[in-house]
Design a protein around this motif. Structure first.
Motif, PDB file in Angstrom:
ATOM      1  N   VAL A  51     -76.280  12.476   1.740  1.00 15.99           N
ATOM      2  CA  VAL A  51     -76.608  12.251   0.330  1.00 15.99           C
ATOM      3  C   VAL A  51     -75.777  13.181  -0.550  1.00 15.99           C
ATOM      4  N   GLY A  52     -75.698  14.439  -0.158  1.00 17.05           N
ATOM      5  CA  GLY A  52     -74.917  15.396  -0.924  1.00 17.05           C
ATOM      6  C   GLY A  52     -73.433  15.083  -0.916  1.00 17.05           C
ATOM      7  N   ILE A  53     -72.921  14.647   0.228  1.00 20.67           N
ATOM      8  CA  ILE A  53     -71.493  14.306   0.311  1.00 20.67           C
ATOM      9  C   ILE A  53     -71.181  13.123  -0.600  1.00 20.67           C
ATOM     10  N   GLY A  54     -72.031  12.101  -0.559  1.00 19.28           N
ATOM     11  CA  GLY A  54     -71.837  10.949  -1.432  1.00 19.28           C
ATOM     12  C   GLY A  54     -71.904  11.334  -2.896  1.00 19.28           C
ATOM     13  N   SER A  55     -72.820  12.219  -3.214  1.00 17.23           N
ATOM     14  CA  SER A  55     -72.954  12.686  -4.597  1.00 17.23           C
ATOM     15  C   SER A  55     -71.690  13.401  -5.050  1.00 17.23           C
ATOM     16  N   PHE A  56     -71.166  14.255  -4.185  1.00 14.20           N
ATOM     17  CA  PHE A  56     -69.999  15.038  -4.555  1.00 14.20           C
ATOM     18  C   PHE A  56     -68.756  14.163  -4.678  1.00 14.20           C
ATOM     19  N   ILE A  57     -68.635  13.151  -3.824  1.00 16.56           N
ATOM     20  CA  ILE A  57     -67.486  12.245  -3.886  1.00 16.56           C
ATOM     21  C   ILE A  57     -67.454  11.513  -5.222  1.00 16.56           C
ATOM     22  N   SER A  58     -68.632  11.156  -5.734  1.00 17.19           N
ATOM     23  CA  SER A  58     -68.692  10.349  -6.954  1.00 17.19           C
ATOM     24  C   SER A  58     -68.325  11.142  -8.206  1.00 17.19           C
ATOM     25  N   MET A  59     -68.478  12.472  -8.149  1.00 17.66           N
ATOM     26  CA  MET A  59     -68.330  13.279  -9.353  1.00 17.66           C
ATOM     27  C   MET A  59     -66.963  13.158 -10.029  1.00 17.66           C
ATOM     28  N   PRO A  60     -65.839  13.349  -9.316  1.00 16.07           N
ATOM     29  CA  PRO A  60     -64.547  13.332 -10.020  1.00 16.07           C
ATOM     30  C   PRO A  60     -64.174  11.968 -10.594  1.00 16.07           C
TER      31      PRO A  60
END
Length: 387
Positions: A51-60
């Motif tokens: 969940v955290g990895i997916g969240s971080f990928i979406s940010m930029p």
């Protein structure tokens, strides 16, 4: 308030509440997922990391997507994906597929959250007044409602699949019915130069990085209460493990109430003063938690932290959205991206420090970092520099 202004505000309220509801609806399902795949705590932690990895990928890329498609289409599409994923979580029996689903869940949840913030900044420009704190308060209300409702439904004949379908249908209907007046474009208030760059990736301005680091500290602070308040109460204050969750409850209730009233407070006191006093309030709360040996005092301390933290992140986002150094939707995205890293890194960093210097001293280190945020905000938002 005129009808158009009220429509804009209500649509944004719906998107924040739906985002909070969708994310919280997943939390009560975690024990079921753990049981379905017979995972131990370590394995579950690795799965939740998706969940955290997916969240971080979406940010930029969220800001770029917002610049290309606008807030309304992006929120609608992300909510539809979220609804599908909530149901998929309830029925998936393959562990690797579940990891992919959770990665996509984190990806789409953050898009809804960040784009709602971008839309809120546009609403503030349209209304010419602050609404960010109140909208963040509705995210908290949505989270509370999602957790309570889904937890209740899980204990009925609906089970996990029926509860997930209810949550998915609710989020979709609520968003599509209430979000009709979300902004279709993010570039109508930007200069020509900013409009040209609004659909491209650009590296953040140093001011955006500074505000992002402030949000990093604040997200880390909020995460410390979420992840470690129960541990502190049970291990340091002798509270029964079944009652240790009240520490976070005190924090969450205080934060929600103060966010819902935060816009009026900022209007009366000014943003600089609210940010500084909020930081000092958090420092005081941590001191109460650490130095007062009674459990009830610790609960009051966590509530005090919630009061102080309630309006700092919303006001920092509102501030950076008003700056001209970058297109607004890109600056808001970068601030959220840097800040969100505090949620990903925070639990591990706090655990490491707690092992080295104890949890009490770790809390005090966080308190000092928050004071630095308050002083930095007070300096940064001085009238001459703010102009």
């Amino acid at each position: 308030m005129q009808t158009k202004e009220l429509q804009l505000l209500n649509s944004n309220r719906c998107s924040f509440l739906a985002a909070g509801f969708a994310v919280a609806a997943w939390a009560p399902m975690i024990p079921y997922v753990k049981e379905r795949f017979a995972l131990d705590e370590h394995q579950l932690g690795l799965l939740l990391l998706c969940v955290g990895i997916g969240s971080f990928i979406s940010m930029p890329i969220t800001g770029v997507l917002a610049g290309r498609f606008g807030c309304k289409k992006l929120i609608y599409a992300s909510v539809l994906l979220l609804a599908f994923l909530i149901v998929a979580i309830s029925v998936t029996s393959n562990l690797y597929l579940m990891a992919v689903i959770l990665l996509c869940f984190g990806f789409s949840a953050v898009i809804v959250d960040v784009v709602s913030n971008i839309n809120a900044a546009l609403v503030e420009k349209e209304l010419k007044r602050g609404v960010m704190s109140g909208l963040h308060g509705l995210y908290s209300v949505g989270g509370f409602c999602g957790s309570i409702i889904v937890t209740t439904l899980l204990n009925t004949w609906l089970g996990i699949v029926g509860s997930a379908i209810f949550a998915a249908v609710f989020v979709v209907i609520f968003t599509f019915a209430g979000g009709k007046h979300l902004f279709s474009s993010v570039g109508h208030n930007e200069s020509k130069d900013n409009a040209i760059t609004s659909k491209k990736f650009i590296f953040p301005h140093y001011l955006v990085i500074i505000v992002g680091l402030m949000c990093f500290v604040m997200f880390m602070t909020e995460g410390s209460v979420l992840d470690w308040s129960g541990v502190f109460l049970s291990s340091e204050r002798g509270v029964d493990i079944s009652m240790a969750g009240y520490g976070y409850s005190a924090f969450a209730v205080a934060m929600t109430v103060c966010r819902l009233t935060g816009d009026k407070i900022v209007m009366k006191m000014g943003r600089r003063r609210v940010l500084l006093l909020g930081a000092l309030c958090i420092f005081s709360g941590y001191c109460v938690v650490v130095y007062c040996p009674m459990a009830i005092a610790s609960l009051c301390g966590f509530a005090l932290i919630g009061v102080g933290a309630s309006n700092i992140v919303p006001q920092l986002i509102s501030y950076i959205a008003s700056r001209k150094e970058m297109p607004m939707h890109l600056s808001v995205t970068w601030v959220n991206a840097i800040g969100f890293a505090g949620i990903l890194c925070g639990p591990a960093l706090i655990g490491f420090l707690a092992k080295v210097i104890s949890l009490e001293y770790t809390f005090l280190c966080l308190a000092c970092a928050v004071v630095a945020v308050g002083l930095g905000s007070f300096y940064l938002l001085a009238p001459k520099r703010a102009d």
